[in-house]
Design an enzyme around this catalytic site. Structure first.
Site, PDB file in Angstrom:
ATOM      1  N   TRP A 174     -15.348  12.485 -12.883  1.00  0.00           N
ATOM      2  CA  TRP A 174     -14.504  12.225 -11.711  1.00  0.00           C
ATOM      3  C   TRP A 174     -13.934  13.501 -11.101  1.00  0.00           C
ATOM      4  CZ3 TRP A 174      -9.475  13.841 -12.377  1.00  0.00           C
ATOM      5  CH2 TRP A 174      -8.964  13.886 -13.684  1.00  0.00           C
TER       6      TRP A 174
ATOM      7  N   ASN B 145     -10.627   3.295   2.916  1.00  0.00           N
ATOM      8  CA  ASN B 145     -10.323   3.062   1.491  1.00  0.00           C
ATOM      9  C   ASN B 145     -11.421   2.292   0.758  1.00  0.00           C
ATOM     10  OD1 ASN B 145      -8.513   3.051  -0.864  1.00  0.00           O
ATOM     11  ND2 ASN B 145      -8.464   0.846  -0.494  1.00  0.00           N
TER      12      ASN B 145
ATOM     13  N   TRP C 117     -19.710  12.523 -19.801  1.00  0.00           N
ATOM     14  CA  TRP C 117     -19.957  12.664 -18.361  1.00  0.00           C
ATOM     15  C   TRP C 117     -21.121  13.607 -18.132  1.00  0.00           C
ATOM     16  CZ3 TRP C 117     -17.242   9.325 -15.721  1.00  0.00           C
ATOM     17  CH2 TRP C 117     -15.948   8.989 -16.100  1.00  0.00           C
TER      18      TRP C 117
ATOM     19  N   TRP D  85       1.706   1.865  -3.418  1.00  0.00           N
ATOM     20  CA  TRP D  85       0.690   2.607  -4.190  1.00  0.00           C
ATOM     21  C   TRP D  85       0.848   4.114  -3.994  1.00  0.00           C
ATOM     22  CZ3 TRP D  85      -2.413   1.446  -8.111  1.00  0.00           C
ATOM     23  CH2 TRP D  85      -2.703   0.095  -8.356  1.00  0.00           C
TER      24      TRP D  85
ATOM     25  N   GLU E 127       0.845  -1.212   0.000  1.00  0.00           N
ATOM     26  CA  GLU E 127       0.000   0.000   0.000  1.00  0.00           C
ATOM     27  C   GLU E 127       0.873   1.251   0.000  1.00  0.00           C
ATOM     28  OE1 GLU E 127      -3.192  -0.087  -0.624  1.00  0.00           O
ATOM     29  OE2 GLU E 127      -3.003  -2.264  -0.633  1.00  0.00           O
TER      30      GLU E 127
END
Ligand code: FAD
Length: 476
Positions: free
Chosen positions: A359, A341, A306, A278, A275
């Site tokens: 987004w 998360n 979108w 990441w 992690e």
């Protein structure tokens, strides 16, 4: 003018231990430490409100550790340096690198001006395990996929630096010509919504280490599986401490690795270290693809239809979508400045796939509300969920929020905590109250549309719509 001075510039490294640039600067025996609140240079990526709240308390703590000798400034960092140069003779400036595109550019300009004035600049990597410049493919190009980046590039690359010994005794100088104190930075948001945050967080370097120790003792065992369950205490919640640099990734890396080896918990510690990988990957992507926070990484998404329906967006922001697990996540964010998360993935998938909203609207809301808001991790993760990013989630992966709730909050503890109006609803219907018979709703004192919203979107229809839109751009 007095004798020439060494400056240490605190940025996203608000700690004294394992701070490479500070360690080097301290070798001279005396230095002036500064913090500049620069809201001009970041442009649209000015720090969000929840982060400002954290920063205020983090600086307060740091200043205490430095015997109240931290010097605060406000304004464009280039101008602040120019002003300091007018009244002081500076020998050298030390700082740790940051990788936000606006900072990279700003630092380049500041370094240029300082060096032109005959001042040495010493720059270190204090916030990441691997310098992005040291990780490239065989062809000398940046990696775009996480697994080869991490397994080949990082793990087979240079070994992360071991945490440094404590700094020698230093005399920290005060800039008496500067009247600015922490309160003048006006970091605490005007709206008092953040007041509830205080009970969830202990901020500062000492607290970050306490939290790491607590996590290693109580959360690391079982991390691989339990990190997906928001009602369990198996995630570290170190992200805001890491973002502001109250603890270094190197300190976390070596302690977690050693705990895993000593206890025989390597499976869990490796997963935890991945992690951190990441986090490295997100920073790496931002470094090589600086447009990541505002442009689709995959250009074929530029024509994606979108939506931007304000009512739907507001219902999502307020945790009033009528989809309990989504509302629980959004309310956790509002009440604590953090979201687990698993929930970040669920609410993001819901926004971009079920509601069809760009987004960037989600990214902006998180930017303002998260205490760990981080330009790299936030933009990379939003693009990952939307499918437009590097190594993105496959287009057909659309979380079903009902199944996600049933699987990852199987006792309903998390959802009931943040959506108390559903507290008395039996588990069978907790994640889909719209399917509950009228007498069950009545018994639980729920009137859909009054005490809790009807779903703002049909989950099946919106999923089918998203699938066909995504399919249409798949081969572009
Ligand atoms: P742990 O599970 O204890 O992990 C340890 C550390 O590893 C974290 O503190 C974090 O630094 C890093 N990490 C863990 N998962 C990830 C990940 N997927 N990507 C990058 N780093 C990770 N993280 C941020 O720090 N800032 C953000 O602004 C941010 N925005 C996100 C937005 C979305 C839509 C999603 C899906 C994820 C986002 N993340 C962000 C990543 C991740 O959700 C958080 O880092 C994590 O939840 C922090 O909790 P923790 O410290 O308990 O994590």
């Amino acid at each position: 003018m007095t004798d020439s001075i060494t400056i240490f510039w605190f940025r996203q490294d608000l700690r004294i231990s394992d701070n490479p640039a500070l360690s080097e600067a301290a070798q001279g025996g005396s230095l002036m430490s500064i913090y500049i609140l620069d809201d001009q240079s970041p442009g649209p990526f000015k720090m969000g409100e929840a982060s400002r709240w954290w920063l205020h308390h983090s600086l307060e703590n740091l200043n205490k550790s430095l015997n109240h000798s931290l010097n605060f400034y406000r304004g464009s960092s280039r101008q602040v340096f120019r002003d300091i140069l007018k009244s002081k003779k500076i020998k050298a400036v030390f700082w740790n690198e940051c990788y936000e595109p606006w900072r990279v550019e700003n630092d380049r300009l500041i370094k240029h001006e300082l060096e032109k004035a005959g001042i040495e600049c010493h720059i270190f990597n204090g916030s990441f395990l691997w310098d992005p410049n040291s990780i490239l493919t065989k062809e000398k190009t940046p990696y775009k996929v996480f697994t080869p980046f991490y397994r080949k590039g990082c793990l087979q690359g240079p070994i992360p630096r071991k945490p440094l010994p404590s700094i020698p005794k230093v005399h920290f100088l005060k800039d008496h010509s500067n009247p600015t104190v922490l309160e003048n930075l006006n970091l605490l948001p005007k709206k008092d919504w953040y007041k509830s945050f205080g009970s969830f967080w202990e901020i500062g370097e000492k607290s970050a280490h306490k939290k790491l120790e607590h996590f290693l003792e109580n959360g690391l065992l079982g991390y691989q599986e339990k990190r997906n369950h928001p009602d369990k205490l198996n995630v570290s919640r170190l992200s805001p401490h890491l973002h502001f640099g109250e603890i270094s990734p190197n300190q976390i890396w070596y302690k977690a690795q050693s705990k895993g080896q000593i206890e025989g918990w390597e499976k869990d510690s490796d997963c935890f270290l991945t992690e951190l990988g990441w986090r490295e990957f997100s920073c790496y992507l931002l470094y090589y693809f600086p447009e990541l926070p505002h442009e689709n990484f995959q250009k074929k998404f530029n024509n994606f239809p979108w939506g931007s329906n304000k009512n739907l967006l507001q219902a999502w922001q307020k945790g009033q979508t009528g989809i309990p697990i989504v509302d629980a996540g959004m309310r956790e964010l509002w009440q604590t400045g953090y979201m687990h998360n698993r929930l970040r993935m669920i609410v993001a998938s819901f926004l971009v796939k079920n509601l069809g909203i760009h987004w960037r609207f989600g990214e902006e809301w998180f930017w303002d509300c998260l205490v760990d808001a981080d330009l790299a991790s936030n933009s990379a993760s939003w693009q990952w969920v939307a499918g437009s990013g590097a190594d993105a989630s496959p287009y057909f992966r659309i979380f079903n929020p009902v199944l996600q709730g049933e699987k990852f909050d199987s006792q309903g503890i998390y959802t009931r905590r943040f959506v108390p109006e559903l507290e008395n609803l039996p588990l069978k219907y907790l994640f889909k109250p719209w399917e509950a018979p009228e007498d069950v709703l009545q018994k639980a004192k729920i009137t859909l549309g009054t005490t809790y919203p009807h779903p703002i979107v049909d989950l099946n229809k919106s999923r089918q719509r998203a699938l066909s839109t995504y399919k249409s751009i798949r081969n572009i």
